[in-house]
Write a protein that holds these residues in place. Structure first.
Motif, PDB file in Angstrom:
ATOM      1  N   GLU A  46     -24.975 -38.608  -3.211  1.00 46.35           N
ATOM      2  CA  GLU A  46     -24.970 -39.470  -4.408  1.00 46.35           C
ATOM      3  C   GLU A  46     -26.213 -39.466  -5.418  1.00 46.35           C
ATOM      4  N   HIS A 194     -21.243 -24.645  -7.968  1.00 47.60           N
ATOM      5  CA  HIS A 194     -21.402 -26.075  -8.092  1.00 47.60           C
ATOM      6  C   HIS A 194     -22.706 -26.680  -7.765  1.00 47.60           C
ATOM      7  N   HIS A 198     -24.287 -28.639 -12.172  1.00 46.97           N
ATOM      8  CA  HIS A 198     -23.956 -29.864 -12.546  1.00 46.97           C
ATOM      9  C   HIS A 198     -25.268 -30.564 -12.634  1.00 46.97           C
ATOM     10  N   VAL A 266     -16.503 -29.271  -3.574  1.00 50.28           N
ATOM     11  CA  VAL A 266     -16.411 -30.400  -4.371  1.00 50.28           C
ATOM     12  C   VAL A 266     -17.590 -30.776  -5.094  1.00 50.28           C
ATOM     13  N   TRP A 268     -21.080 -32.253  -6.607  1.00 59.28           N
ATOM     14  CA  TRP A 268     -21.945 -33.306  -5.951  1.00 59.28           C
ATOM     15  C   TRP A 268     -21.582 -34.553  -6.596  1.00 59.28           C
ATOM     16  N   THR A 269     -21.381 -34.574  -7.899  1.00 63.54           N
ATOM     17  CA  THR A 269     -21.118 -36.022  -8.701  1.00 63.54           C
ATOM     18  C   THR A 269     -19.849 -36.606  -8.196  1.00 63.54           C
ATOM     19  N   GLU A 270     -19.137 -36.120  -7.540  1.00 57.80           N
ATOM     20  CA  GLU A 270     -17.828 -36.682  -6.995  1.00 57.80           C
ATOM     21  C   GLU A 270     -17.982 -37.463  -5.796  1.00 57.80           C
ATOM     22  N   ARG A 272     -19.561 -40.208  -3.381  1.00 58.19           N
ATOM     23  CA  ARG A 272     -19.733 -41.668  -3.498  1.00 58.19           C
ATOM     24  C   ARG A 272     -20.353 -42.366  -2.063  1.00 58.19           C
ATOM     25  N   LYS A 280     -13.491 -36.104   1.751  1.00 54.93           N
ATOM     26  CA  LYS A 280     -13.316 -35.672   0.458  1.00 54.93           C
ATOM     27  C   LYS A 280     -12.980 -33.861   0.571  1.00 54.93           C
TER      28      LYS A 280
END
Length: 466
Positions: A46, A194, A198, A266, A268-270, A272, A280
């Motif tokens: 994150e 990805h 992003h 996935v 990286w922005t998702e 947390r 995830k």
């Protein structure tokens, strides 16, 4: 004639050479895989974005250099006293005293965090069981396993490591199948793109990648543990170099490879903080119950770390006693050739971790891991400096040359030391990790005072009439 001198299964320190090659090889693999990767990587992703891959890769290169430096020393003289013994030979008595106690303290506080973490993880399935009960049971079981024999410790660590390795390899293979062949519900969205689509590879900035180095280095804590197995390995001259050389492969696969796959499945922005990136990814792949699977693996990682902590603190406390830096009672081995008195004392101090986590439960793990990171940075630095001193003497013909020489020395050693110094400086940029810089001078003063007391006591014994 004394049995310890004649038995091929007992080394000159009194330990039994009961660790098998497969156990040491798997320990070397599992030692580089901890809770930090399974659970803590979420916060680092994150903050840093895909650049976290570069952080792990750069730190991995330094770890490999440190392990090669340790390997050169181990082949020159394989002893379980390892870091503290080499520190005494090449840096003097105070360096040995400080290194031994710092390393002992590092594993004690790490084990404190891990037994509490185990209590938290078990509550996932059994919420009615108090956290302290699980922590006490875990510490008790692993304490007994280490008392029985080194073979039992090795077998526990073998299977703990096997579970972690199988989980990561499975995640990588499944993830690659999804990315390359479009299998499963994430087949249409998963892509290596990805990693740069992003906000770019350094989406969190270069500073974000640098600040992640503190957590990255803690994730590698434990790789040096192989040095303490030298006196209990069946064929140290053969198995230790092989295990050390494989470090770079393990880091490339289990850390860099795993992160590349996770961040391709996935964006990286998702990710947390507080959420496992593996949970995830497994959810995206379509594996139901992913949280439970990862929770079990994280529990295994905590048990592995605590098991290693009990093993290493017992050996290091005995080393300090042999060097007359701790009470003489800790030099004794049990009939099973394990340092029982040292294990008793270390486990007793570890039990205080339950109290610490009751007082500051929210920040305890961060505080403890920050302090442990400083401890391992000191240890790694001592290994590098000892190798530099040894190589200088070996090249001058004062000592026999090792058959497993560190590549690029001395410049690689200087690079490693500069990198470790950078990580210490970076600890000061985060409020949570800054606590380590406050604690370090206090520990340094205590060690200095302790050394003066020990020196004074030894001097009195040497001058006393006989």
């Amino acid at each position: 004639m004394d049995q310890q001198q004649t038995s091929p299964n007992v080394d000159d320190e009194g330990y039994e050479r009961g660790l098998k090659n497969r156990q040491i090889s798997m320990m070397a693999i599992g030692g580089a895989i901890g809770v930090g990767l399974f659970l803590g990587a979420g916060a680092a992703i994150e903050a840093s974005g895909p650049a976290l891959i570069a952080s792990y890769a750069l730190a991995g290169v330094v770890i490999f250099l440190i392990m090669r430096a340790l390997g050169e020393l181990l082949v020159y003289r394989p002893v379980s006293r390892s870091f503290a013994d080499y520190a005494e030979e090449f840096l003097g008595r105070f360096a040995a005293f400080a290194t031994g106690w710092v390393y002992w303290l590092m594993w004690v506080v790490t084990a404190m965090a891990e037994i509490t973490a185990a209590g938290i993880y078990v509550q996932y399935w059994f919420p009615s069981i108090p956290q302290w009960v699980t922590a006490a049971v875990v510490l008790g079981l692993l304490f007994l396993a280490n008392l029985i024999s080194v073979k039992v410790f090795g077998e526990f660590e073998f299977w703990f490591s096997m579970i972690k390795v199988v989980t990561i390899v499975g995640a990588i293979l499944l993830g690659l199948a999804v990315i390359l062949f479009g299998f499963g519900p994430a087949g249409d969205t998963a892509s290596f793109a990805h990693l740069w689509d992003h906000g770019g590879f350094f989406a969190g900035g270069v500073d974000g990648a640098l600040l992640a180095l503190q957590s990255v280095m803690f994730a590698y804590l434990g790789v040096e543990l192989i040095g303490l197995t030298a006196g209990e390995a069946r064929d140290p001259q053969k198995v230790l170099p092989k295990a050390i050389n494989n470090v770079v492969v393990r880091i490339a696969v289990f850390y860099v490879g795993a992160l590349v796959v996770l961040l391709s499945l996935v964006p990286w922005t998702e990710f947390r903080e507080g959420e496992s990136p593996f949970v995830k990814a497994f959810d995206v792949i379509g594996i139901h119950g992913a949280a439970g699977i990862i929770q079990f693996v994280v529990l295994t990682a905590a048990l592995s770390s605590c098991n290693s902590g009990i093993y290493s603190t017992g050996r290091m406390l005995r080393t300090l006693a042999v060097q007359r830096s701790a009470p003489k009672a800790f030099t004794k081995l049990s009939s099973r050739k394990v340092p029982a008195a040292s294990i008793y004392a270390s486990a007793a101090v570890m039990a205080l971790g339950i109290l610490i986590n009751a007082v500051v439960p929210e920040k305890a793990f961060t505080y403890v891991t920050s302090v442990a990171t400083v401890g391992v940075l000191w240890t790694w630095g001592v290994i590098l400096v000892c190798q530099l001193r040894y190589r200088r003497k070996a090249d001058a013909g004062e000592l026999p040359k090792s058959g497993f020489r560190m590549p690029g020395a001395p410049w690689t050693g200087y690079f490693g030391l500069a990198f470790l110094a950078l990580v210490v400086v970076l600890l000061g940029f985060s409020e949570d990790t800054r606590i380590a810089l406050y604690v370090t001078p206090v520990v340094g003063v205590l060690i200095g005072v302790g050394y003066l007391v020990v020196r004074k006591r030894q001097a009195a014994l040497e001058t006393a009439p006989r």
